[in-house]
Design a protein around this motif. Structure first.
Motif, PDB file in Angstrom:
ATOM      1  N   SER A 118       0.801  -1.226  -0.063  1.00  0.00           N
ATOM      2  CA  SER A 118      -0.197  -0.046   0.100  1.00  0.00           C
ATOM      3  C   SER A 118       0.884   1.314   0.111  1.00  0.00           C
ATOM      4  CB  SER A 118      -0.865  -0.010   1.479  1.00  0.00           C
ATOM      5  OG  SER A 118      -0.658   1.306   2.012  1.00  0.00           O
ATOM      6  N   PRO A 119       0.503   2.120  -1.007  1.00  0.00           N
ATOM      7  CA  PRO A 119       1.562   3.454  -0.927  1.00  0.00           C
ATOM      8  C   PRO A 119       1.581   3.975   0.185  1.00  0.00           C
ATOM      9  CG  PRO A 119      -0.246   3.424  -2.571  1.00  0.00           C
ATOM     10  CD  PRO A 119      -0.485   2.243  -1.795  1.00  0.00           C
ATOM     11  N   TRP A 120       0.798   4.063   1.240  1.00  0.00           N
ATOM     12  CA  TRP A 120       0.880   4.774   2.515  1.00  0.00           C
ATOM     13  C   TRP A 120       1.924   4.022   3.433  1.00  0.00           C
ATOM     14  CZ3 TRP A 120      -0.522   9.500   2.272  1.00  0.00           C
ATOM     15  CH2 TRP A 120      -1.657   9.827   1.432  1.00  0.00           C
ATOM     16  N   LEU A 121       1.878   2.834   3.532  1.00  0.00           N
ATOM     17  CA  LEU A 121       2.740   1.926   4.207  1.00  0.00           C
ATOM     18  C   LEU A 121       4.103   2.079   3.551  1.00  0.00           C
ATOM     19  CD1 LEU A 121       1.761   0.290   6.279  1.00  0.00           C
ATOM     20  CD2 LEU A 121       1.982  -1.780   5.085  1.00  0.00           C
ATOM     21  N   ALA A 122       4.122   2.116   2.242  1.00  0.00           N
ATOM     22  CA  ALA A 122       5.374   2.501   1.521  1.00  0.00           C
ATOM     23  C   ALA A 122       6.035   3.714   2.069  1.00  0.00           C
ATOM     24  CB  ALA A 122       5.219   2.263   0.222  1.00  0.00           C
ATOM     25  N   ILE A 130      -7.051   7.968  -1.047  1.00  0.00           N
ATOM     26  CA  ILE A 130      -7.549   8.090   0.357  1.00  0.00           C
ATOM     27  C   ILE A 130      -8.855   7.581   0.771  1.00  0.00           C
ATOM     28  CG2 ILE A 130      -7.825   9.869   2.198  1.00  0.00           C
ATOM     29  CD1 ILE A 130      -5.885  11.730   0.849  1.00  0.00           C
ATOM     30  N   LEU A 131      -8.928   6.676   1.634  1.00  0.00           N
ATOM     31  CA  LEU A 131     -10.192   5.994   2.137  1.00  0.00           C
ATOM     32  C   LEU A 131     -11.116   5.704   0.701  1.00  0.00           C
ATOM     33  CD1 LEU A 131     -11.285   8.650   4.671  1.00  0.00           C
ATOM     34  CD2 LEU A 131     -10.366   6.264   5.251  1.00  0.00           C
ATOM     35  N   GLY A 132     -10.281   5.121  -0.158  1.00  0.00           N
ATOM     36  CA  GLY A 132     -10.898   4.534  -1.313  1.00  0.00           C
ATOM     37  C   GLY A 132     -11.106   5.474  -2.519  1.00  0.00           C
ATOM     38  N   PHE A 133     -10.913   6.587  -2.161  1.00  0.00           N
ATOM     39  CA  PHE A 133     -11.200   7.751  -3.046  1.00  0.00           C
ATOM     40  C   PHE A 133      -9.665   8.091  -3.599  1.00  0.00           C
ATOM     41  CE2 PHE A 133     -10.543  12.451  -4.106  1.00  0.00           C
ATOM     42  CZ  PHE A 133     -11.718  12.708  -4.747  1.00  0.00           C
ATOM     43  N   LEU A 174      -3.533  17.578  -1.098  1.00  0.00           N
ATOM     44  CA  LEU A 174      -2.916  16.533  -0.477  1.00  0.00           C
ATOM     45  C   LEU A 174      -1.458  17.220  -0.128  1.00  0.00           C
ATOM     46  CD1 LEU A 174      -2.433  14.107   1.035  1.00  0.00           C
ATOM     47  CD2 LEU A 174      -1.346  13.191  -1.072  1.00  0.00           C
ATOM     48  N   VAL A 175      -0.635  17.852  -1.102  1.00  0.00           N
ATOM     49  CA  VAL A 175       0.627  18.095  -0.877  1.00  0.00           C
ATOM     50  C   VAL A 175       0.707  19.357  -0.013  1.00  0.00           C
ATOM     51  CG1 VAL A 175       2.492  19.013  -1.960  1.00  0.00           C
ATOM     52  CG2 VAL A 175       1.686  17.114  -3.076  1.00  0.00           C
ATOM     53  N   TRP A 176      -0.121  20.415  -0.425  1.00  0.00           N
ATOM     54  CA  TRP A 176      -0.155  21.592   0.416  1.00  0.00           C
ATOM     55  C   TRP A 176      -0.542  21.325   1.719  1.00  0.00           C
ATOM     56  CZ3 TRP A 176       2.923  25.617  -0.112  1.00  0.00           C
ATOM     57  CH2 TRP A 176       3.548  25.663  -1.400  1.00  0.00           C
TER      58      TRP A 176
END
Lengths: 264, 318
Positions: free
Chosen positions: B84-88, B151-154, B165-167
Motif C-alpha cells: 500500500s502506498p501509505w505503508l510504503a 485516500i479512504l478508497g477515493f 494533499l501536498v499543500w
C-alpha cells in the motif's frame, strides 16, 4: 532559586594539561569549599582560563583528578558537568548573538526542562506548561542581574558590560551550585564593577559558590574569601586576601624580583 | 505561536485556497496548478533544510539523496511488492531516517566545508546506487507505472487532489516546524549555531541535536520523495542528482535561510523561474540562477524574506 541545594565541594588534585610542548598546568592542586568566593589570580598566561576549561570539560586534562563531592569528573563532557551543577561565563564573551536576551537565558534552562521533538512539534499540554515555566524562570534570572528591560533585544546589540551580565544570568539559569566567572570585570567601568561586586555577593547569598578569575585587584581583594595565585601553570600562593597581599612570591610574580641595591 | 506567524499562516492558507480557483479559470495559467504541486514537494524538503542550515547552522549538499531514497522506496515497494502506498511511505521514512542517522553521526562531527564535502559525497554515492542497482531501481532509465495515491478508497487522479494533499502536508509540516523552532529544541539549535562552546557549557547535547535535526530534515525529504513518486508515476536517477541538492540549498539561501518562511518563498520563486519564467533563456538559465544567487548573497544576505518587514513598514508609512 536554589537556596536549599546540598553543598558541593570541588577538589582538584595534581592537574596537568599541555598543548603540544607548552605545559599550561603543571600539577595543580587546590580545593573550593562551598559557600565562599574564591578568586584565582595570576599574570597573563598563568593557566587560569585553561584551568576553567579543564574543570568545565571543554578539553580533558593530561593527568590528575577533579572531583565534585568525591566523584571524579575529569574527562567528562561539558554538558555532563553542567548537569552536575557547575556553570560558567567566558572571558571572551560567548553570548548567542542572534537570539534575544531572554532566549539566551532560556537556553540556560535547557537542562532543567525535558520536552522532546514530538511534544514540542505538537505543542502538547505538558510542553506548554514547561515552556511557560522556562520563560518565567528566565525572566527572574534576568531581573536578578538587572537586565529585565533588555529582554527582547538581540544579545549581539548589547554593550559589553551587559553581555557579561547576560552570561551570568544564563549561567545562573542552569541552577548551578558552583559558578565559575572568567574575568567578569574585564572591560567594565568603575561603576559597573561596583555593581558586579554587589551581584557576586547576592549570588553567594543564593547558596552558590563563586570561583572567579580576575585581574581587577581591588575587586578581588574586596570580595574574595580566599585567593589562589598561579604563575606558569603552578600554584605559588593560596590564602586570605591579607596574606596574599604581603606574599613575596606573589609580589615577585607580578612586579619582578626585588633588586638588592646594596650589591651595586 | 507568535502572532506574526499566525498572520502569515492565515495569509498562506487563503492564498492556497484561492490559487486553484484562479488557475483553473484562467487558461493561460491553467498549468500553474501542476507547478504548484512541485513547489509544495520542494517546500517540504526545504523546510527541513532551513531547520538544518538556517537554525542549526549545519550544511547539507546531499538532500537530493534523501528525497530519492523516499521516492525509490515508495516506488519499488508499490510496484515490485504491491505494498500500500501509505505503508510504503512510512517504510521510506523509516529507511531514510536510519540512513540519515548512520550518515549523520560521523559526518556532523565535521564543520563547514568538510561537512559540505561529506554530505556531497553521500549524495553522489546514493545517486550511483540508483544508477547501477539495475535489478532494483531500473538503472539509468528508471521505471514507471507507479500507482497513484488514494485516500479512504477515493483515488487521487487529478492535479487538484494532489495539490490539496501536498499543500495540506506542507501546512502541517510548517506548523510542526514552527512549534519546534519556538521551543527549547529550537533554542538549542540556534544556540549551537551561535556558539557551540557556550551551548555545551549550558548542558545542550550539541551533537545529539545536530543529528536529530539532520534526521528530521531527511524525513521531510523522504515524505516529499514519496509524494513525488506517486504524483509523477515515473522514477529515474536524474531527478535526484547532485544538481538538485545544490538547487535546494540555493532556494533556501535565496529565500532566506534564517527564517523558515524564507525557505518557502525561495522555493516558490525558483521553482516557478525554473519551470516557467526562465524558458526564454534556454540553456543559459543556469547563468540567471547564478546571477540571482550572487545578488542575494551580496545585497540581501538574509534572503528575500528579509524584504517583507521592510516593505510592510514602507506600506504603513506611505
Amino acid at each position: 532559586m536554589n537556596t536549599e541545594s546540598s553543598p558541593l565541594f570541588l577538589h582538584v588534585e595534581n592537574l596537568q594539561k599541555s598543548f603540544g610542548g607548552v605545559q599550561a598546568l603543571k600539577g595543580l592542586s587546590f580545593k573550593v569549599s562551598p559557600g565562599i568566593i574564591k578568586a584565582i589570580i595570576g599574570p597573563n598566561g598563568a593557566g587560569k582560563t585553561t584551568l576553567f576549561n579543564v574543570i568545565t570539560g571543554v578539553f580533558p586534562p593530561n593527568g590528575g583528578a577533579i572531583a565534585l563531592n568525591g566523584m571524579s569528573i575529569e574527562g567528562c563532557k561539558a554538558r555532563e558537568i553542567a548537569r552536575l551543577g557547575v556553570s560558567r561565563t567566558f572571558q571572551n564573551v560567548e553570548v548567542f548573538g542572534r537570539m534575544t536576551v531572554l532566549e539566551n537565558v532560556m537556553v540556560g534552562r535547557h537542562i532543567q526542562s525535558r520536552a522532546g521533538i514530538i511534544s514540542t512539534g505538537l505543542r502538547l499540554v505538558g510542553m506548554r506548561r514547561e515552556e511557560r515555566q522556562i520563560r518565567e524562570s528566565a525572566m527572574q534570572h534576568l531581573a536578578f542581574v538587572g537586565l529585565e528591560n533588555r529582554a527582547t533585544e538581540l544579545a549581539a546589540n548589547l554593550p559589553l558590560g551587559e553581555q557579561k551580565l547576560l552570561e551570568v544570568a544564563r549561567a545562573l539559569a542552569t541552577d548551578p551550585k558552583i559558578l565559575l566567572l572568567d574575568e567578569p570585570a574585564g572591560g567594565l567601568n568603575t561603576r559597573e564593577t561596583e555593581g558586579l561586586a554587589a551581584l557576586i555577593h547576592r549570588i553567594l547569598e543564593q547558596g552558590i559558590t563563586v570561583v572567579l578569575v580576575e585581574h581587577d585587584m581591588n575587586l578581588v581583594m574586596d570580595i574574595s574569601d580566599e585567593i589562589m595565585v598561579m604563575n606558569f601553570g603552578e600554584k605559588i600562593a593560596e590564602g586570605k586576601p591579607k596574606q596574599i597581599k604581603n606574599d613575596p612570591l606573589v609580589i615577585e610574580a607580578y612586579l619582578g624580583e626585588e633588586v638588592d641595591y646594596s650589591d651595586l | 505561536m507568535q502572532s506574526s506567524n499566525r498572520k502569515a499562516l492565515l495569509g498562506l492558507t487563503l492564498f492556497l485556497i484561492l490559487f486553484p480557483v484562479v488557475a483553473m479559470n484562467v487558461s493561460a495559467i491553467g498549468h500553474y496548478l501542476d507547478i504548484m504541486i512541485f513547489v509544495g514537494i520542494y517546500c517540504l524538503i526545504n523546510m527541513g533544510l532551513s531547520l538544518l542550515m538556517g537554525y542549526a547552522g549545519q550544511i547539507s549538499l546531499g538532500h537530493a539523496a534523501f528525497f530519492g531514497l523516499g521516492a525509490y522506496t515508495s516506488g519499488i515497494l508499490c510496484t515490485k511488492f504491491s505494498m500500500s502506498p501509505w505503508l510504503a511511505m512510512v517504510a521510506g521514512v523509516g529507511i531514510t531516517a536510519l540512513v540519515a542517522y548512520i550518515v549523520g553521526v560521523p559526518s556532523l562531527k565535521l564543520k563547514g566545508h568538510y561537512l559540505a564535502m561529506a554530505t556531497l559525497g553521500f549524495g553522489v554515492i546514493v545517486h550511483i546506487f540508483f544508477n547501477e542497482e539495475v535489478s532494483l531501481t531500473g538503472g539509468p532509465s528508471g521505471f514507471s507505472d507507479i500507482p497513484g495515491l488514494s485516500i479512504l478508497g477515493f483515488s487521487l487522479n487529478s492535479d487538484l487532489s494532489y495539490y490539496i494533499l501536498v499543500w495540506f502536508l506542507v501546512l502541517l509540516t510548517l506548523i510542526f516546524s514552527l512549534n519546534v523552532i519556538h521551543s527549547r529544541i529550537g533554542r538549542a539549535l540556534r544556540s549551537l549555531h551561535d556558539s557551540e562552546l557556550a551551548a555545551d557549557a549550558m548542558g545542550v547535547e550539541t551533537s545529539r541535536y545536530k543529528v536529530m535535526i539532520f534526521v528530521l530534515s531527511a524525513v521531510y525529504a523522504s515524505v516529499a520523495g514519496s509524494l513525488y513518486t506517486h504524483y509523477v508515476g515515473f522514477l529515474s536517477p536524474s531527478s535526484f542528482d547532485f544538481f538538485l541538492s545544490i538547487k535546494l540549498v540555493m532556494m533556501v539561501v535565496v529565500g532566506g535561510m534564517h527564517n523558515i518562511w524564507g525557505a518557502l518563498l525561495g522555493t516558490w520563486l525558483l521553482t516557478f523561474l525554473g519551470n516557467e519564467w526562465l524558458h526564454v533563456f534556454h540553456d543559459f538559465d543556469i547563468l540567471v540562477y547564478g546571477a540571482i544567487l550572487l545578488a542575494v548573497v551580496m545585497f540581501l544576505p538574509d534572503g528575500l524574506v528579509h524584504l517583507v518587514p521592510r516593505m510592510s513598514r514602507v506600506w504603513k508609512r506611505g
